[in-house]
Design a protein around this motif. Structure first.
Motif, PDB file in Angstrom:
ATOM      1  N   GLU A   6       0.657  -1.240  -0.112  1.00 56.80           N
ATOM      2  CA  GLU A   6      -0.082  -0.099  -0.055  1.00 56.80           C
ATOM      3  C   GLU A   6       0.901   1.383  -0.071  1.00 56.80           C
ATOM      4  OE1 GLU A   6      -2.704  -0.363   3.342  1.00 56.80           O
ATOM      5  OE2 GLU A   6      -3.959  -1.473   2.039  1.00 56.80           O
ATOM      6  N   TRP A   7       1.873   1.328   0.832  1.00 54.51           N
ATOM      7  CA  TRP A   7       2.917   2.451   0.936  1.00 54.51           C
ATOM      8  C   TRP A   7       3.532   2.647  -0.412  1.00 54.51           C
ATOM      9  CZ3 TRP A   7       2.573   6.510   3.708  1.00 54.51           C
ATOM     10  CH2 TRP A   7       1.985   6.332   5.263  1.00 54.51           C
ATOM     11  N   PHE A   8       3.794   1.493  -0.829  1.00 49.08           N
ATOM     12  CA  PHE A   8       4.720   1.487  -2.493  1.00 49.08           C
ATOM     13  C   PHE A   8       3.598   2.282  -3.451  1.00 49.08           C
ATOM     14  CE2 PHE A   8       5.837  -0.378  -6.401  1.00 49.08           C
ATOM     15  CZ  PHE A   8       7.070   0.093  -6.605  1.00 49.08           C
ATOM     16  N   GLY A   9       2.326   1.613  -3.363  1.00 46.44           N
ATOM     17  CA  GLY A   9       1.611   2.349  -4.232  1.00 46.44           C
ATOM     18  C   GLY A   9       1.193   3.763  -4.052  1.00 46.44           C
ATOM     19  N   LEU A  10       1.241   4.157  -2.768  1.00 45.71           N
ATOM     20  CA  LEU A  10       1.112   5.713  -2.396  1.00 45.71           C
ATOM     21  C   LEU A  10       2.341   6.436  -2.898  1.00 45.71           C
ATOM     22  CD1 LEU A  10      -0.398   8.057  -0.965  1.00 45.71           C
ATOM     23  CD2 LEU A  10       0.564   7.256   1.199  1.00 45.71           C
ATOM     24  N   ALA A  11       3.516   5.835  -2.841  1.00 47.97           N
ATOM     25  CA  ALA A  11       4.690   6.504  -3.403  1.00 47.97           C
ATOM     26  C   ALA A  11       4.804   6.494  -4.772  1.00 47.97           C
ATOM     27  CB  ALA A  11       6.047   5.669  -2.635  1.00 47.97           C
ATOM     28  N   VAL A  14       2.588   9.546  -5.998  1.00 46.28           N
ATOM     29  CA  VAL A  14       3.204  10.885  -5.307  1.00 46.28           C
ATOM     30  C   VAL A  14       4.194  11.231  -6.458  1.00 46.28           C
ATOM     31  CG1 VAL A  14       4.736  12.048  -3.915  1.00 46.28           C
ATOM     32  CG2 VAL A  14       2.746  10.722  -3.032  1.00 46.28           C
ATOM     33  N   ILE A  15       4.898  10.429  -6.892  1.00 44.96           N
ATOM     34  CA  ILE A  15       6.002  10.450  -7.978  1.00 44.96           C
ATOM     35  C   ILE A  15       5.157  11.045  -9.167  1.00 44.96           C
ATOM     36  CG2 ILE A  15       7.512   9.622  -9.318  1.00 44.96           C
ATOM     37  CD1 ILE A  15       8.227   7.584  -7.158  1.00 44.96           C
ATOM     38  N   VAL A  16       4.329  10.315  -9.662  1.00 41.28           N
ATOM     39  CA  VAL A  16       3.775  10.759 -10.689  1.00 41.28           C
ATOM     40  C   VAL A  16       2.825  12.130 -10.665  1.00 41.28           C
ATOM     41  CG1 VAL A  16       1.364  10.282 -12.190  1.00 41.28           C
ATOM     42  CG2 VAL A  16       3.050   8.420 -11.471  1.00 41.28           C
ATOM     43  N   ALA A  17       2.417  12.343  -9.349  1.00 42.75           N
ATOM     44  CA  ALA A  17       1.847  13.827  -9.180  1.00 42.75           C
ATOM     45  C   ALA A  17       3.003  14.837  -9.287  1.00 42.75           C
ATOM     46  CB  ALA A  17       1.346  13.753  -7.873  1.00 42.75           C
ATOM     47  N   ILE A  18       3.909  14.626  -8.588  1.00 44.39           N
ATOM     48  CA  ILE A  18       5.161  15.372  -8.624  1.00 44.39           C
ATOM     49  C   ILE A  18       5.573  15.779 -10.206  1.00 44.39           C
ATOM     50  CG2 ILE A  18       7.686  15.908  -8.213  1.00 44.39           C
ATOM     51  CD1 ILE A  18       7.085  14.269  -5.505  1.00 44.39           C
ATOM     52  N   ARG A  27      12.478  16.526 -17.807  1.00 47.52           N
ATOM     53  CA  ARG A  27      12.371  15.956 -16.240  1.00 47.52           C
ATOM     54  C   ARG A  27      11.141  15.342 -16.169  1.00 47.52           C
ATOM     55  NH1 ARG A  27      15.114  21.486 -13.440  1.00 47.52           N
ATOM     56  NH2 ARG A  27      17.208  20.989 -14.347  1.00 47.52           N
ATOM     57  N   LEU A  28       9.876  15.964 -16.789  1.00 46.99           N
ATOM     58  CA  LEU A  28       8.759  15.863 -16.410  1.00 46.99           C
ATOM     59  C   LEU A  28       8.423  14.225 -17.079  1.00 46.99           C
ATOM     60  CD1 LEU A  28       5.510  17.509 -17.448  1.00 46.99           C
ATOM     61  CD2 LEU A  28       5.544  15.137 -17.884  1.00 46.99           C
ATOM     62  N   ARG A  29       8.900  13.830 -17.997  1.00 51.30           N
ATOM     63  CA  ARG A  29       8.784  12.390 -18.748  1.00 51.30           C
ATOM     64  C   ARG A  29       9.625  11.405 -17.841  1.00 51.30           C
ATOM     65  NH1 ARG A  29       5.324  11.591 -22.773  1.00 51.30           N
ATOM     66  NH2 ARG A  29       4.892  13.545 -23.917  1.00 51.30           N
ATOM     67  N   LEU A  30      10.913  12.010 -17.521  1.00 52.36           N
ATOM     68  CA  LEU A  30      11.758  10.874 -17.037  1.00 52.36           C
ATOM     69  C   LEU A  30      11.202  10.668 -15.526  1.00 52.36           C
ATOM     70  CD1 LEU A  30      14.230   9.559 -16.652  1.00 52.36           C
ATOM     71  CD2 LEU A  30      15.563  11.366 -15.921  1.00 52.36           C
ATOM     72  N   VAL A  31      10.684  11.528 -14.505  1.00 49.29           N
ATOM     73  CA  VAL A  31      10.130  11.538 -13.603  1.00 49.29           C
ATOM     74  C   VAL A  31       8.585  10.415 -13.615  1.00 49.29           C
ATOM     75  CG1 VAL A  31       9.125  12.494 -11.336  1.00 49.29           C
ATOM     76  CG2 VAL A  31      11.184  13.356 -12.358  1.00 49.29           C
ATOM     77  N   ALA A  38       6.607   2.427 -11.250  1.00 46.51           N
ATOM     78  CA  ALA A  38       6.445   1.720 -10.135  1.00 46.51           C
ATOM     79  C   ALA A  38       4.780   1.570  -9.836  1.00 46.51           C
ATOM     80  CB  ALA A  38       6.595   2.922  -9.090  1.00 46.51           C
ATOM     81  N   PHE A  39       3.912   2.249 -10.611  1.00 50.14           N
ATOM     82  CA  PHE A  39       2.635   1.969 -10.352  1.00 50.14           C
ATOM     83  C   PHE A  39       2.243   0.760 -11.057  1.00 50.14           C
ATOM     84  CE2 PHE A  39      -0.091   5.749  -9.022  1.00 50.14           C
ATOM     85  CZ  PHE A  39      -0.958   5.009  -8.623  1.00 50.14           C
ATOM     86  N   ALA A  40       3.052   0.241 -12.304  1.00 52.51           N
ATOM     87  CA  ALA A  40       2.845  -0.877 -13.070  1.00 52.51           C
ATOM     88  C   ALA A  40       3.057  -2.055 -12.273  1.00 52.51           C
ATOM     89  CB  ALA A  40       3.803  -0.832 -14.346  1.00 52.51           C
ATOM     90  N   LEU A  41       4.344  -1.907 -11.647  1.00 50.26           N
ATOM     91  CA  LEU A  41       4.623  -2.813 -10.489  1.00 50.26           C
ATOM     92  C   LEU A  41       3.705  -3.132  -9.360  1.00 50.26           C
ATOM     93  CD1 LEU A  41       6.810  -5.152  -9.438  1.00 50.26           C
ATOM     94  CD2 LEU A  41       8.211  -3.124  -8.556  1.00 50.26           C
ATOM     95  N   TYR A  42       2.980  -1.953  -8.858  1.00 46.54           N
ATOM     96  CA  TYR A  42       2.066  -2.071  -7.986  1.00 46.54           C
ATOM     97  C   TYR A  42       0.971  -2.860  -8.396  1.00 46.54           C
ATOM     98  CZ  TYR A  42      -1.712  -0.317  -5.055  1.00 46.54           C
ATOM     99  OH  TYR A  42      -2.823  -0.011  -4.146  1.00 46.54           O
ATOM    100  N   GLY A  43       0.353  -2.547  -9.768  1.00 43.26           N
ATOM    101  CA  GLY A  43      -0.819  -3.213 -10.263  1.00 43.26           C
ATOM    102  C   GLY A  43      -0.342  -4.756 -10.262  1.00 43.26           C
ATOM    103  N   LEU A  44       0.997  -4.893 -10.525  1.00 43.38           N
ATOM    104  CA  LEU A  44       1.099  -6.438 -10.905  1.00 43.38           C
ATOM    105  C   LEU A  44       1.251  -7.097  -9.598  1.00 43.38           C
ATOM    106  CD1 LEU A  44       2.491  -8.420 -12.690  1.00 43.38           C
ATOM    107  CD2 LEU A  44       4.658  -7.951 -11.914  1.00 43.38           C
TER     108      LEU A  44
END
Length: 213
Positions: A6-11, A14-18, A27-31, A38-44
């Motif tokens: 859950e914390w991993f998904g939240l992080a 946050v990275i996507v929002a930043i 920088r936008l595309r890299l971040v 990270a979200f793809a891994l979370y979904g997996l």
């Protein structure tokens, strides 16, 4: 669900929002790529296949555009000057469009002087795109005073400034030996130091800088 996941998904969120708050496209595309991966891994991990597939697609899109940007960055860039009258309609339109951003770096800016015959103005063109506006005066002793030196947000990588101060200014202000500039905010002072200006004195509101050509 596992608290760590859950914390991993939240992080990841946050990275996507930043990333979406960044003005620099690279920088936008890299971040965003990192956040989407990270979200793809979370979904997996939680077996949410739509989340996994969507973010995997976003990773691929970001990767493709980062690759094309890198290819573009390796091509030689062209820099040119476009000298215009301070009264030119395009100058007025440009200043009106970016006025609020200009005042972040030049808080006392109220407009370009149009009645002073010594005021000169030019745009720096990068691949024919106007990316910086420089307004300056030159006196009889060969000293140049910068009144405004503004770069649009997507092109603040110092390349415009280095082209202007290291190459173009000697040509358009023939005989100039010294350039003076003033910083009203710390970020502009840091910019001036990066391109070779040295501080000379200051008062309560401004820091004065000079650079020899």
């Amino acid at each position: 669900m596992n608290t760590v996941i859950e914390w991993f998904g939240l992080a990841a969120s946050v990275i996507v929002a930043i990333s979406l708050m960044m003005k620099n496209l690279v920088r936008l595309r890299l971040v965003n790529l990192v956040g989407s991966a990270a979200f793809a891994l979370y979904g997996l991990l939680i077996h949410a296949w739509p989340v996994f597939l969507l973010n995997t697609f976003i990773v691929l899109v970001n990767g493709f555009y980062l690759w094309t940007m890198k290819q573009d960055s390796q091509r030689p860039e062209t820099f040119e000057l476009l000298e215009l009258s301070p009264k030119d309609p395009y100058v007025e339109h440009f200043v009106d469009f970016y006025r609020e951003d200009i005042r972040k770096f030049f808080p006392s800016f109220t407009g370009i002087p149009t009645d002073d015959p010594e005021v000169r103005l030019c745009f720096i063109l990068r691949q024919t795109v106007p990316v910086s506006l420089v307004v300056y005066k030159k006196n009889a002793s060969g000293e140049v005073t910068i009144l405004l030196d503004y770069a649009v947000p997507a092109y603040r990588d110092l390349k415009n400034a280095r082209f202007f101060f290291e190459q173009a200014l000697r040509r358009i202000a023939e005989g100039a030996s010294v350039v003076h500039a003033t910083a009203e905010v710390p970020v502009h002072g840091a910019y001036l130091r990066k391109i070779g200006f040295a501080p000379v004195d200051s008062d309560e509101a401004t820091q004065r800088y000079t650079k020899k050509l």
